[in-house]
Design an enzyme around this catalytic site. Structure first.
Site: not given
Ligand code: NAD
Length: 316
Positions: A14, A37, A99, A122, A155, A179
């Site tokens: 969050a 979260d 991560n 994400v 973008r 990415h």
């Protein structure tokens, strides 16, 4: 997932991006949102704030905040934005470890509570974390997809619109690859009202726009000084969720599991996909120039190096 029902969307993490995804989802009335979260109070506070904003903005979606994964039970879509951005002094491997552990832990919870969901990752490094989630979830590959190409294309679209002085709504763009610096923008498939930008802009101008797109995230980090972009990332994830819950079958660049397309296999990388209620319905193979195909393969090498890093850390 049945179409026509009230959808339930979990935003896991969050923070800036997660809360923005939640905001766009409720504004677009895509479904009820559960913000989750590890920090106590954070998702609850943001959920309450978003609920109160609904009184003014006129959305009726229910937003709840929780630290308990049981509350994501039966979610149709789980968006994972939990994780750290890379900080100064942190190596790539440090970020992979931190991560990677977060994604592994969250995947377990999704398997337990939302085993039929479509999962949108994400968290960075995006393509590697999406592969990690795919492996840990054990879901079919079409139900695990990464968000990056939508943002990179947004973008590119924005910079083309600025460069030509046209409405961004008339600009379409396609960006493939991983990415990061190795993304592969495709000018021949980037159009203004159907006209390829190769016919509207000089080559040098296109190159400058492509370069700015490549560095688009870094430009914002440098301006903000703390944290990274979240409006466009949040909007991009919400666009993917829209295509999933409404079964819109939009053709979007997403990080998807390749099985031979573009001569790549067994990894996640940015490719054009048709996104519908069950996730990735098809990966489209566009004709690319040799340089673009080489760029896509270079991207894939980067992703493979990240996956090797996860193995080195014994996270895979
Ligand atoms: N794919 C993309 O295009 C893209 C774009 C922007 C950001 N990102 C990435 O998204 C991630 C989030 O970015 P942000 O700006 O929102 O960061 P942020 O720091 O604002 O939010 C991250 C949140 O994750 C939470 N979190 C950490 N571990 C957790 C766990 N185990 N379970 C649940 N929540 C947990 C934190 O408490 C924090 O609230 C980062 O990895 C960032 O690099 C990716």
């Amino acid at each position: 997932m049945s179409v026509g029902k009230r959808f339930k969307i979990a935003c896991i993490g969050a923070g800036n991006v997660g809360a923005t995804v939640a905001q766009f989802c409720v504004e677009m009335e895509l479904g009820d949102v559960v913000l989750t979260d590890v920090v106590e109070g954070l998702p609850q506070g943001k959920a309450l704030d978003l609920t109160q904003a609904g009184a003014i903005r006129g959305y009726g979606s229910v937003v709840t905040g929780t630290n308990d994964y049981a509350d994501i039970a039966d979610c149709d879509v789980c968006v994972v934005t939990a994780g750290l951005p890379r900080r100064p002094g942190m190596t790539r491997l440090d970020l992979l470890e931190k991560n990677g552990k977060i994604i592994a832990e969250i995947s377990q919870q999704i398997v337990q509570y939302a085993p039929n969901s479509v999962v949108v990752i994400v968290t960075n490094p995006l393509d590697v974390m999406t592969f990690m989630a795919f492996r840990k979830l054990g879901f079919p590959p079409e139900r695990v997809v990464g968000m990056a190409g939508c943002l990179d294309s947004a973008r590119l679209r924005a910079f083309v619109a600025i460069g030509l002085g046209v409405n961004v709504k008339t600009v379409d763009a396609m960006v493939l690859g991983s990415h990061g610096d190795d993304m592969v923008p495709l000018p021949q498939y980037t159009t203004v009202s159907g006209i390829p930008i190769t016919q509207l802009l000089r080559e040098q101008h296109i190159e400058a726009i492509v370069e700015r797109t490549r560095k688009g995230g870094g430009e914002i980090v440098a301006l903000l000084k703390t944290g990274s972009a979240y409006y466009a990332p949040g909007a991009s994830a919400a666009r993917m969720i829209q295509s999933i819950v409404r079964d819109e079958k939009q053709l979007l660049p997403c990080s998807a599991y390749v099985t031979g397309q573009y001569d790549l296999r067994d990894l996640y990388v940015g490719v054009p996909v048709r996104l519908g209620k069950d996730g990735v319905e098809e990966i489209l193979e566009l004709p690319l120039t040799n340089a673009q195909l080489a760029g896509l393969h270079k991207s894939a090498e980067e992703v493979r190096a990240g996956i090797a890093g996860l193995r080195e850390l014994r996270l895979l």
